[in-house]
Design a protein around this motif. Structure first.
Motif, PDB file in Angstrom:
ATOM      1  N   SER A  44       0.834  -1.133   0.001  1.00  0.00           N
ATOM      2  CA  SER A  44       0.048   0.049  -0.177  1.00  0.00           C
ATOM      3  C   SER A  44       0.908   1.164   0.062  1.00  0.00           C
ATOM      4  CB  SER A  44      -0.737   0.073   1.162  1.00  0.00           C
ATOM      5  OG  SER A  44      -1.715  -1.023   0.996  1.00  0.00           O
ATOM      6  N   ASP A  45       0.201   2.253  -0.717  1.00  0.00           N
ATOM      7  CA  ASP A  45       0.857   3.514  -0.804  1.00  0.00           C
ATOM      8  C   ASP A  45       0.680   4.395   0.502  1.00  0.00           C
ATOM      9  OD1 ASP A  45       2.091   3.114  -3.226  1.00  0.00           O
ATOM     10  OD2 ASP A  45       0.400   3.894  -4.033  1.00  0.00           O
ATOM     11  N   HIS A  46      -0.461   4.221   1.033  1.00  0.00           N
ATOM     12  CA  HIS A  46      -0.637   4.897   2.327  1.00  0.00           C
ATOM     13  C   HIS A  46      -1.613   4.176   3.220  1.00  0.00           C
ATOM     14  CE1 HIS A  46       0.271   8.402   0.078  1.00  0.00           C
ATOM     15  NE2 HIS A  46       0.772   8.850   1.043  1.00  0.00           N
ATOM     16  N   VAL A  47      -1.567   4.006   4.462  1.00  0.00           N
ATOM     17  CA  VAL A  47      -2.315   2.945   5.376  1.00  0.00           C
ATOM     18  C   VAL A  47      -2.674   3.915   6.604  1.00  0.00           C
ATOM     19  CG1 VAL A  47      -2.205   0.886   6.510  1.00  0.00           C
ATOM     20  CG2 VAL A  47      -0.771   1.023   4.427  1.00  0.00           C
ATOM     21  N   ARG A  48      -3.944   3.619   7.148  1.00  0.00           N
ATOM     22  CA  ARG A  48      -4.266   4.027   8.439  1.00  0.00           C
ATOM     23  C   ARG A  48      -4.986   3.100   9.057  1.00  0.00           C
ATOM     24  NH1 ARG A  48      -1.648   7.703  11.159  1.00  0.00           N
ATOM     25  NH2 ARG A  48      -3.469   8.474  12.336  1.00  0.00           N
ATOM     26  N   VAL A  49      -5.279   2.957  10.299  1.00  0.00           N
ATOM     27  CA  VAL A  49      -5.694   1.977  11.362  1.00  0.00           C
ATOM     28  C   VAL A  49      -7.107   2.677  11.921  1.00  0.00           C
ATOM     29  CG1 VAL A  49      -5.584   0.095  12.854  1.00  0.00           C
ATOM     30  CG2 VAL A  49      -3.655   0.808  11.642  1.00  0.00           C
ATOM     31  N   LEU A  50      -8.019   1.848  11.880  1.00  0.00           N
ATOM     32  CA  LEU A  50      -9.315   1.975  12.861  1.00  0.00           C
ATOM     33  C   LEU A  50      -9.374   1.176  13.901  1.00  0.00           C
ATOM     34  CD1 LEU A  50     -12.486   2.623  10.397  1.00  0.00           C
ATOM     35  CD2 LEU A  50     -11.438   4.490  11.802  1.00  0.00           C
ATOM     36  N   GLY A  51      -9.529   1.763  14.971  1.00  0.00           N
ATOM     37  CA  GLY A  51      -9.862   0.899  16.306  1.00  0.00           C
ATOM     38  C   GLY A  51     -11.358   0.640  16.499  1.00  0.00           C
ATOM     39  N   SER A  52     -11.682   1.117  17.452  1.00  0.00           N
ATOM     40  CA  SER A  52     -13.460   0.958  17.840  1.00  0.00           C
ATOM     41  C   SER A  52     -13.876   2.487  17.401  1.00  0.00           C
ATOM     42  CB  SER A  52     -13.334   0.775  19.333  1.00  0.00           C
ATOM     43  OG  SER A  52     -12.568   1.386  20.198  1.00  0.00           O
ATOM     44  N   GLY A  53     -13.335   3.209  16.894  1.00  0.00           N
ATOM     45  CA  GLY A  53     -14.116   4.599  16.346  1.00  0.00           C
ATOM     46  C   GLY A  53     -14.309   5.639  17.240  1.00  0.00           C
ATOM     47  N   HIS A  54     -13.773   5.456  18.611  1.00  0.00           N
ATOM     48  CA  HIS A  54     -14.388   6.432  19.535  1.00  0.00           C
ATOM     49  C   HIS A  54     -13.376   7.794  19.591  1.00  0.00           C
ATOM     50  CE1 HIS A  54     -15.515   7.766  23.555  1.00  0.00           C
ATOM     51  NE2 HIS A  54     -16.688   7.371  22.913  1.00  0.00           N
ATOM     52  N   SER A  55     -13.062   8.230  18.406  1.00  0.00           N
ATOM     53  CA  SER A  55     -12.105   9.373  18.162  1.00  0.00           C
ATOM     54  C   SER A  55     -13.294  10.293  17.398  1.00  0.00           C
ATOM     55  CB  SER A  55     -10.767   9.399  17.460  1.00  0.00           C
ATOM     56  OG  SER A  55      -9.778   8.753  17.967  1.00  0.00           O
ATOM     57  N   PHE A  56     -13.076  11.794  17.678  1.00  0.00           N
ATOM     58  CA  PHE A  56     -14.145  12.562  17.136  1.00  0.00           C
ATOM     59  C   PHE A  56     -13.528  13.424  16.111  1.00  0.00           C
ATOM     60  CE2 PHE A  56     -15.260  10.921  21.175  1.00  0.00           C
ATOM     61  CZ  PHE A  56     -16.642  10.760  21.078  1.00  0.00           C
ATOM     62  N   ASN A  57     -12.185  13.323  15.624  1.00  0.00           N
ATOM     63  CA  ASN A  57     -11.727  13.838  14.578  1.00  0.00           C
ATOM     64  C   ASN A  57     -11.405  12.777  13.430  1.00  0.00           C
ATOM     65  OD1 ASN A  57      -9.204  12.893  15.338  1.00  0.00           O
ATOM     66  ND2 ASN A  57      -9.140  14.838  16.747  1.00  0.00           N
ATOM     67  N   ARG A  58     -10.429  13.304  12.470  1.00  0.00           N
ATOM     68  CA  ARG A  58     -10.308  12.380  11.202  1.00  0.00           C
ATOM     69  C   ARG A  58      -8.687  11.958  11.413  1.00  0.00           C
ATOM     70  NH1 ARG A  58     -13.323  11.951   7.068  1.00  0.00           N
ATOM     71  NH2 ARG A  58     -15.095  13.188   7.143  1.00  0.00           N
ATOM     72  N   ILE A  59      -8.683  11.627  12.793  1.00  0.00           N
ATOM     73  CA  ILE A  59      -6.937  11.133  13.175  1.00  0.00           C
ATOM     74  C   ILE A  59      -6.808   9.927  12.320  1.00  0.00           C
ATOM     75  CG2 ILE A  59      -8.047   9.984  15.103  1.00  0.00           C
ATOM     76  CD1 ILE A  59      -5.209  10.488  16.220  1.00  0.00           C
ATOM     77  N   ALA A  60      -8.019   9.134  11.977  1.00  0.00           N
ATOM     78  CA  ALA A  60      -7.788   7.438  11.524  1.00  0.00           C
ATOM     79  C   ALA A  60      -8.000   7.586   9.947  1.00  0.00           C
ATOM     80  CB  ALA A  60      -8.774   6.540  11.993  1.00  0.00           C
ATOM     81  N   ASP A  61      -8.623   8.708   9.261  1.00  0.00           N
ATOM     82  CA  ASP A  61      -8.947   8.744   7.798  1.00  0.00           C
ATOM     83  C   ASP A  61      -7.759   8.744   7.012  1.00  0.00           C
ATOM     84  OD1 ASP A  61     -11.000   8.699   6.303  1.00  0.00           O
ATOM     85  OD2 ASP A  61     -11.087  10.915   6.085  1.00  0.00           O
ATOM     86  N   THR A  62      -8.129   8.163   5.822  1.00  0.00           N
ATOM     87  CA  THR A  62      -7.161   8.162   4.718  1.00  0.00           C
ATOM     88  C   THR A  62      -7.846   7.635   3.461  1.00  0.00           C
ATOM     89  OG1 THR A  62      -5.163   6.914   3.776  1.00  0.00           O
ATOM     90  CG2 THR A  62      -6.790   5.465   4.893  1.00  0.00           C
ATOM     91  N   ASP A  63      -7.256   8.329   2.415  1.00  0.00           N
ATOM     92  CA  ASP A  63      -7.893   7.897   1.162  1.00  0.00           C
ATOM     93  C   ASP A  63      -7.182   6.810   0.545  1.00  0.00           C
ATOM     94  OD1 ASP A  63      -5.606   8.952   0.417  1.00  0.00           O
ATOM     95  OD2 ASP A  63      -6.478  10.957  -0.739  1.00  0.00           O
TER      96      ASP A  63
END
Length: 422
Positions: A44-63
């Protein structure tokens, strides 16, 4: 402010975070083995990880490639010889704490929700509460992650890079395994006091927050009274009238108008640590929460001044405020920890789910609190820019250098990291 339920709906579906204010930009991939995940990272060129989704901003987001580690083989190996538990990164606290309790072991601290993932909570600085209790991530003694080249890296306490690797915001790689310190199990009795005058928070701050293993004060900064939850070692005596307030005559939710069904058992009934330290019960899992959250950590010495600031802003916050919680947390050494290097007071805010209305209020809040040394929580709603974060988090330059060491081409970077940790 309810308990947190399931988030990720599987491969091929667009995911939202728990609050529903973020729709992620890529479909979630859920590898079933560590080698499969290593190959996915490698290609992969870019990778991010989602946990249980209990963040309220785009810290885990990626295209790019968005992955969940919840599908990896589940590991919870308790070692009674060296007082640790080794877990797979996708496990949630509620899936670990029961197994520990069965073996007579415990973690030193827990957050309000037992439904959040261990790796996600540790990587963003989730903290729990207590004058002498350090944040959840301080229990990590070893971390294993997949670096940008797809290879496994293990760092342990004492290694040169360890203090920057635990609260890493996903910038070093994909965490697959953690080892946590454990201690002997213990029982807690939880008692709630209504009607404590808000002035007592500042005037009797030290006595209030030293009065139990963990203490939380709930207020909207307008009401003249505060509700205080004390989590005491079982058998510790407690008074029917205390700090100008009185024992609650029944169960309480942090938000007065909400039913107490979701809350952990109160009324001074002793129970194991894993059933009393969280505010909410594991068995109640609504699918989402209609709220936004912000949180700021001020030096303990600034507590009384911070309370006065918040009371002065009470009417400004009132239209978007659901509830605010005050907790204390002991200092730690982890580089990006909100309590790094100092004993801290955590000022938590639960807002209505209207980001347009909330952001100006958050900006006003930060303008008042940042001069007191406030540090925003990485996973919640804030308006501070990169310069402000570098000022209040002194180890940011060291962390940026560390991230470049393990991820020289920026595979794990996203818009969030490029904005706040450029």
């Amino acid at each position: 402010m309810q308990s947190c339920g399931g988030l990720l709906e599987g491969v091929g579906q667009m995911a939202k975070n728990w609050a529903g204010n973020v729709t992620f930009s890529a479909e979630v991939r859920t590898p079933r083995t560590v080698p499969e995940l290593q190959e996915l990272v490698r290609l992969s060129d870019h990778v991010r990880v989602l946990g249980s989704g209990h963040s309220f901003n785009r810290i885990a987001d990626t295209d790019g490639t968005l992955v969940s580690v919840a599908g990896l083989p589940r590991i919870a190996a308790i070692d009674l010889g060296d007082d640790t538990v080794t877990i797979s990164a996708g496990l949630r606290y509620g899936e670990v704490t029961g197994a520990l309790q069965d073996e007579g072991r415990a973690l030193h601290n827990l957050g309000s929700l037992p439904h959040i993932s261990v790796a996600g909570a540790c990587s963003t600085g989730t903290h729990g509460s207590g004058d002498t209790n350090r944040p959840l991530a301080a229990a990590v003694s070893s971390i294993t992650f997949i670096a940008a080249d797809g290879e496994l890296v293990t760092l342990s306490r004492g290694d040169a890079d360890f203090l920057g690797s635990v609260i890493s915001l996903g910038a070093l790689g994909v965490t697959v395994e953690l080892q946590l310190d454990t201690q002997p199990t213990f029982d807690i009795s939880q008692v709630v006091y209504d009607g404590v005058p808000v002035e007592r928070l500042g005037a009797d701050f030290e006595e209030i927050f030293a009065s139990a293993y963990s203490v939380s004060a709930f207020t909207d900064w307008v009401d003249p009274d505060v509700m205080i939850w004390r989590k005491l070692h079982a058998g510790t005596p407690y008074e029917p009238d205390w700090m100008g307030g009185h024992l609650a005559d029944g169960g309480r939710h942090p938000i007065k108008a909400m039913p107490a069904d979701f809350a952990t058992l109160q009324g001074g009934v002793a129970g194991p640590w894993n059933e009393r330290l969280p505010h909410f019960r594991l068995e109640f899992t609504p699918s989402n929460g209609e709220e936004l959250q912000s949180e700021y950590f001020v030096p303990r010495a600034a507590a009384a001044e911070a309370f006065e600031v918040l009371r002065s802003l009470g009417q400004v916050m009132a239209p978007v405020m659901q509830i605010s919680e005050v907790r204390t947390i002991a200092a730690d050494e982890l580089w990006l920890s909100p309590s790094q290097g100092r004993d801290s007071v955590a000022l938590h805010f639960t807002w209505i789910q209207d980001e347009t209305a909330v952001r100006p209020v958050v900006a006003a809040l930060e303008e008042a609190l940042m001069p007191l040394g406030a540090r925003p929580h990485w996973g919640k709603v804030f308006t501070a820019d990169a310069a402000a974060l570098r000022e209040c988090y002194p180890k940011v330059p060291d962390f940026i250098e560390l991230a470049a060491k393990y991820d020289p081409d920026g595979k794990f970077r996203n818009d969030y990291l490029n904005t706040y940790l450029p």
